[in-house]
Design an enzyme around this catalytic site. Structure first.
Site, PDB file in Angstrom:
ATOM      1  N   ASP A  38       0.843  -1.198   0.000  1.00 39.24           N
ATOM      2  CA  ASP A  38       0.000   0.000   0.000  1.00 39.24           C
ATOM      3  C   ASP A  38       0.879   1.250   0.000  1.00 39.24           C
ATOM      4  O   ASP A  38       2.030   1.206   0.443  1.00 39.24           O
ATOM      5  CB  ASP A  38      -0.900   0.018   1.239  1.00 39.24           C
ATOM      6  CG  ASP A  38      -2.008  -1.022   1.176  1.00 39.24           C
ATOM      7  OD1 ASP A  38      -2.310  -1.493   0.070  1.00 39.24           O
ATOM      8  OD2 ASP A  38      -2.561  -1.350   2.240  1.00 39.24           O
ATOM      9  N   TYR A  66       6.906  -8.512   8.315  1.00 37.63           N
ATOM     10  CA  TYR A  66       6.564  -7.094   8.450  1.00 37.63           C
ATOM     11  C   TYR A  66       6.774  -6.632   9.885  1.00 37.63           C
ATOM     12  O   TYR A  66       6.694  -7.430  10.831  1.00 37.63           O
ATOM     13  CB  TYR A  66       5.089  -6.854   8.118  1.00 37.63           C
ATOM     14  CG  TYR A  66       4.664  -7.200   6.723  1.00 37.63           C
ATOM     15  CD1 TYR A  66       4.696  -6.244   5.703  1.00 37.63           C
ATOM     16  CD2 TYR A  66       4.212  -8.482   6.407  1.00 37.63           C
ATOM     17  CE1 TYR A  66       4.285  -6.562   4.411  1.00 37.63           C
ATOM     18  CE2 TYR A  66       3.811  -8.805   5.108  1.00 37.63           C
ATOM     19  CZ  TYR A  66       3.854  -7.841   4.128  1.00 37.63           C
ATOM     20  OH  TYR A  66       3.450  -8.158   2.857  1.00 37.63           O
ATOM     21  N   ASP A  80      -6.648   1.419   8.672  1.00 35.83           N
ATOM     22  CA  ASP A  80      -5.362   2.032   8.996  1.00 35.83           C
ATOM     23  C   ASP A  80      -5.603   3.519   9.297  1.00 35.83           C
ATOM     24  O   ASP A  80      -6.727   4.011   9.159  1.00 35.83           O
ATOM     25  CB  ASP A  80      -4.320   1.832   7.885  1.00 35.83           C
ATOM     26  CG  ASP A  80      -4.738   2.411   6.542  1.00 35.83           C
ATOM     27  OD1 ASP A  80      -5.372   3.500   6.526  1.00 35.83           O
ATOM     28  OD2 ASP A  80      -4.437   1.811   5.497  1.00 35.83           O
ATOM     29  N   ARG A 171      -3.237  -4.796   7.929  1.00 34.69           N
ATOM     30  CA  ARG A 171      -4.165  -3.843   8.555  1.00 34.69           C
ATOM     31  C   ARG A 171      -5.423  -4.548   9.050  1.00 34.69           C
ATOM     32  O   ARG A 171      -5.999  -4.163  10.070  1.00 34.69           O
ATOM     33  CB  ARG A 171      -4.492  -2.683   7.617  1.00 34.69           C
ATOM     34  CG  ARG A 171      -4.936  -3.035   6.236  1.00 34.69           C
ATOM     35  CD  ARG A 171      -4.776  -1.807   5.316  1.00 34.69           C
ATOM     36  NE  ARG A 171      -4.811  -2.184   3.914  1.00 34.69           N
ATOM     37  CZ  ARG A 171      -5.902  -2.108   3.150  1.00 34.69           C
ATOM     38  NH1 ARG A 171      -7.027  -1.642   3.658  1.00 34.69           N
ATOM     39  NH2 ARG A 171      -5.840  -2.444   1.890  1.00 34.69           N
TER      40      ARG A 171
END
Length: 293
Positions: A38, A66, A80, A171
């Site tokens: 993203d 991540y 988010d 997210r």
């Protein structure tokens, strides 16, 4: 021009933006990547050039790592902090309270993708429907979260280290953790630290790549395609075997152990990823230039 370049994607850029920039720098039409990030996310984006794009489908299932910011007490329409706030409250939870629910999210599971995603339903991307204020039913997707660790915590916000399979929405994970805690939650930041065998240590910035282009040293930043398959043993083919390889024919290799191999010409050119079964070597994916030889 064939190869792989590992980009540290900057915040605010789409993965498509990065590919478009590199297409201009390397003057390469054949270019692609695995694992979309993203715009708010940063970190490891693996980009393939030339015949290297043939490896994209072989890497799509690589696991990713991540580091994500988790903020509790905040629920948004995008899951988010870039989205519209739907709920907000003060939260003060201990580290132990947060860690107590994390084990629920480990292992194989079903995850419902967010409305703000590029998944298509009825021919339309979900985010296009979401921007029109529409919500549609989404089918759960099978994902696996192998590792989930709370790195730091201040009572309302902290960071998670996540190792997961393809298709995992971090997210959504943050949102679901918030739901499990009864506080609501969302993702406040995201940095991909590993994709397959490549980590942040392998990345270069777009500024570095552009500077290398200006000094005509940009080709030196490319990893050879066979780096992807360094875990498999190398195999040198004879001239006759190479010819069969280039023609897409099976190669008889009596006594060769079953498994995957990196196959090279006698001159060291990477030809293919091959698979041996019962003394027969078959092409999994070829990487030689079609107009060679």
């Amino acid at each position: 021009m064939n190869g792989i370049i590992i980009v540290d994607k900057p915040q605010g850029w789409t993965s498509h933006d990065v590919v478009a920039k590199l297409r201009g720098i390397y003057r390469q039409k054949r270019i692609g990547h695995t694992g979309t990030l993203d715009p708010m996310a940063t970190g490891v984006l693996v980009v393939f050039l030339g015949r290297g794009t043939r490896a994209v489908e072989l890497c799509e299932n690589d696991k990713k790592e991540y580091v994500a910011g988790l903020r509790l007490g905040l629920v948004t329409n995008t899951q988010d902090t870039t989205g519209e706030v739907l709920e907000q409250r003060e939260v003060s939870l201990s580290r132990q309270q947060v860690e107590a629910v994390l084990s629920r999210f480990l292992g194989p599971q079903q995850q419902i993708p967010p409305m703000y995603s590029a998944i298509k339903v009825g021919g339309q991307k979900l985010y296009e429907l979401a921007r029109k204020g529409k919500t549609v039913e989404r089918k759960p997707r099978s994902i696996t979260i192998e590792e989930l660790e709370l790195l730091d915590w201040n009572g309302q916000e902290g960071s998670l280290r996540v190792v997961c399979s393809k298709g995992t929405y971090i997210r959504t994970l943050c949102h679901d953790i918030g739901q499990a805690l009864g506080t609501g939650g969302c993702m406040s930041s995201l940095r991909r630290t590993r994709a397959g065998r490549f980590s942040l240590e392998d990345t270069v910035s777009l500024e570095t790549i552009q500077a290398a282009r200006d000094s005509e040293t940009h080709l030196a930043l490319l990893h050879p395609v066979d780096d992807l398959f360094s875990a498999y043993p190398a195999l040198t083919l004879s001239e006759g075997e190479e010819k069969r390889c280039r023609n897409g024919a099976d190669i008889r290799k009596p006594g060769l152990s079953d498994g995957l191999y990196r196959a090279y010409s006698a001159h060291g050119a990477f030809l293919m990823l091959g698979k041996a079964e019962q003394g027969i070597l078959k092409t999994v994916k070829s990487f030689f230039e079609v107009n060679e030889g």
